[in-house]
Design a protein around this motif. Structure first.
Motif, PDB file in Angstrom:
ATOM      1  N   ILE A   1       0.853  -1.193   0.000  1.00  0.00           N
ATOM      2  CA  ILE A   1       0.000   0.000   0.000  1.00  0.00           C
ATOM      3  C   ILE A   1       0.884   1.238   0.000  1.00  0.00           C
ATOM      4  CG2 ILE A   1      -1.783   1.287   1.231  1.00  0.00           C
ATOM      5  CD1 ILE A   1      -2.716  -1.338   2.455  1.00  0.00           C
ATOM      6  N   SER A   2       0.656   2.153  -0.955  1.00  0.00           N
ATOM      7  CA  SER A   2       1.463   3.360  -1.061  1.00  0.00           C
ATOM      8  C   SER A   2       0.556   4.574  -1.202  1.00  0.00           C
ATOM      9  CB  SER A   2       2.394   3.286  -2.288  1.00  0.00           C
ATOM     10  OG  SER A   2       3.265   2.170  -2.198  1.00  0.00           O
ATOM     11  N   ASP A   3       0.839   5.615  -0.433  1.00  0.00           N
ATOM     12  CA  ASP A   3       0.149   6.889  -0.582  1.00  0.00           C
ATOM     13  C   ASP A   3       0.984   7.770  -1.505  1.00  0.00           C
ATOM     14  OD1 ASP A   3      -2.167   6.539   1.036  1.00  0.00           O
ATOM     15  OD2 ASP A   3      -0.887   6.659   2.807  1.00  0.00           O
ATOM     16  N   LEU A   4       0.374   8.243  -2.581  1.00  0.00           N
ATOM     17  CA  LEU A   4       1.079   8.984  -3.607  1.00  0.00           C
ATOM     18  C   LEU A   4       0.543  10.404  -3.713  1.00  0.00           C
ATOM     19  CD1 LEU A   4       0.979   6.222  -6.382  1.00  0.00           C
ATOM     20  CD2 LEU A   4       2.752   6.581  -4.659  1.00  0.00           C
ATOM     21  N   GLY A   5       1.443  11.330  -4.022  1.00  0.00           N
ATOM     22  CA  GLY A   5       1.052  12.716  -4.209  1.00  0.00           C
ATOM     23  C   GLY A   5       1.402  13.204  -5.603  1.00  0.00           C
ATOM     24  N   GLU A   6       1.138  14.466  -5.852  1.00  0.00           N
ATOM     25  CA  GLU A   6       1.392  15.048  -7.165  1.00  0.00           C
ATOM     26  C   GLU A   6       2.844  14.829  -7.585  1.00  0.00           C
ATOM     27  OE1 GLU A   6       0.229  19.115  -7.217  1.00  0.00           O
ATOM     28  OE2 GLU A   6      -1.736  18.713  -6.339  1.00  0.00           O
ATOM     29  N   GLY A   7       3.018  14.344  -8.805  1.00  0.00           N
ATOM     30  CA  GLY A   7       4.349  14.109  -9.336  1.00  0.00           C
ATOM     31  C   GLY A   7       4.870  12.707  -9.117  1.00  0.00           C
ATOM     32  N   ASP A   8       4.209  11.912  -8.270  1.00  0.00           N
ATOM     33  CA  ASP A   8       4.632  10.532  -8.048  1.00  0.00           C
ATOM     34  C   ASP A   8       4.147   9.643  -9.198  1.00  0.00           C
ATOM     35  OD1 ASP A   8       5.799  11.231  -5.655  1.00  0.00           O
ATOM     36  OD2 ASP A   8       4.084  10.619  -4.430  1.00  0.00           O
ATOM     37  N   SER A   9       4.898   8.575  -9.456  1.00  0.00           N
ATOM     38  CA  SER A   9       4.530   7.649 -10.528  1.00  0.00           C
ATOM     39  C   SER A   9       4.636   6.223 -10.022  1.00  0.00           C
ATOM     40  CB  SER A   9       5.438   7.850 -11.752  1.00  0.00           C
ATOM     41  OG  SER A   9       6.809   7.696 -11.392  1.00  0.00           O
ATOM     42  N   PHE A  10       4.096   5.283 -10.800  1.00  0.00           N
ATOM     43  CA  PHE A  10       4.077   3.887 -10.372  1.00  0.00           C
ATOM     44  C   PHE A  10       3.977   2.972 -11.582  1.00  0.00           C
ATOM     45  CE2 PHE A  10      -0.190   5.664 -10.283  1.00  0.00           C
ATOM     46  CZ  PHE A  10      -0.929   4.754 -11.014  1.00  0.00           C
ATOM     47  N   GLN A  11       4.318   1.705 -11.381  1.00  0.00           N
ATOM     48  CA  GLN A  11       4.216   0.678 -12.423  1.00  0.00           C
ATOM     49  C   GLN A  11       4.202  -0.682 -11.757  1.00  0.00           C
ATOM     50  OE1 GLN A  11       7.181   0.977 -15.489  1.00  0.00           O
ATOM     51  NE2 GLN A  11       6.632  -0.974 -16.443  1.00  0.00           N
ATOM     52  N   PHE A  12       3.393  -1.626 -12.294  1.00  0.00           N
ATOM     53  CA  PHE A  12       3.296  -2.951 -11.695  1.00  0.00           C
ATOM     54  C   PHE A  12       2.729  -3.931 -12.721  1.00  0.00           C
ATOM     55  CE2 PHE A  12      -0.538  -0.565 -10.792  1.00  0.00           C
ATOM     56  CZ  PHE A  12      -1.553  -1.435 -11.173  1.00  0.00           C
TER      57      PHE A  12
END
Length: 206
Positions: free
Chosen positions: A166-177
């Motif tokens: 579980i990850s809390d993300l804010g503006e400018g954050d990115s992800f891939q899975f």
């Protein structure tokens, strides 16, 4: 008194959401299917299909996935409203460009997430969309399968769950899975959030 100069999440002022019900009814009629026949083929209740066609419920992406599979089309085709109708003369079109005013938009699930489909072509292995999550909104019935998914938080904050992570993300954050992992996207905050959602498609289901 300090006044915030941070722009609010832009209102959606282009063309309204896709009329999924009308499009679904057209695709069903083209295949000479009754609601009951489509319901049996898709594994979706006849009552749900009737509600979608009447515009009284917002289907989840998983429900649309089941319906598109039974109809033998991909998700982009379910959301295509052109229906062969003539379009007004506009700027020259390109196979590589999708204008903002032309991109399909749907409202899905009880959380009323707004998904704007941004890929210029529906026959390529890369799909991307702009998702607006209202406060408290959560993705429902996500599609799990082959390929990869990723994204970029444009505005606001979101919570990404992938498997047990579980990850809390804010503006400018990115992800891939990997798309094969159970996953969900939610907005636990009091302000809307916008995320660019990207998918590499191995199966032509989207």
């Amino acid at each position: 008194m300090l006044v915030s100069t941070k722009p609010a999440v832009p209102a959606i002022t282009d063309s309204g959401p896709v009329d999924v019900g009308t499009r679904l009814r057209r695709l069903r009629a083209e295949r000479s299917l009754t609601i009951a026949q489509l319901a049996e083929a898709a594994g979706v209740s006849a009552g749900m299909i009737s509600q979608i066609e009447r515009g009284t419920t917002n289907p989840s992406i998983r429900t649309l996935q089941r319906l598109r599979a039974a109809l033998g089309v991909n998700l982009w085709e379910v959301l295509d409203q052109s229906g062969g109708a003539a379009e007004p003369v506009a700027a020259p079109r390109s196979d590589y460009v999708l204008r903002r005013a032309d991109r399909p938009r749907i409202v899905v699930g009880e959380s009323r997430l707004v998904k704007e489909l941004m890929s210029p072509r529906k026959d390529r292995n890369l799909r991307f969309m702009l998702i607006t999550l209202p406060p408290g909104g959560v993705s429902e019935d996500v599609i799990i399968g082959h390929g990869e998914k990723g994204g970029f938080v444009l505005e606001g904050g979101v919570r990404l769950t992938v498997g047990g992570d579980i990850s809390d993300l804010g503006e400018g954050d990115s992800f891939q899975f990997p798309s094969s992992l159970p996953h969900a996207l939610s907005n636990p905050h009091g302000e809307p959030a916008r995320v660019v959602w990207i998918m590499s498609v191995v199966d032509s289901h989207i």
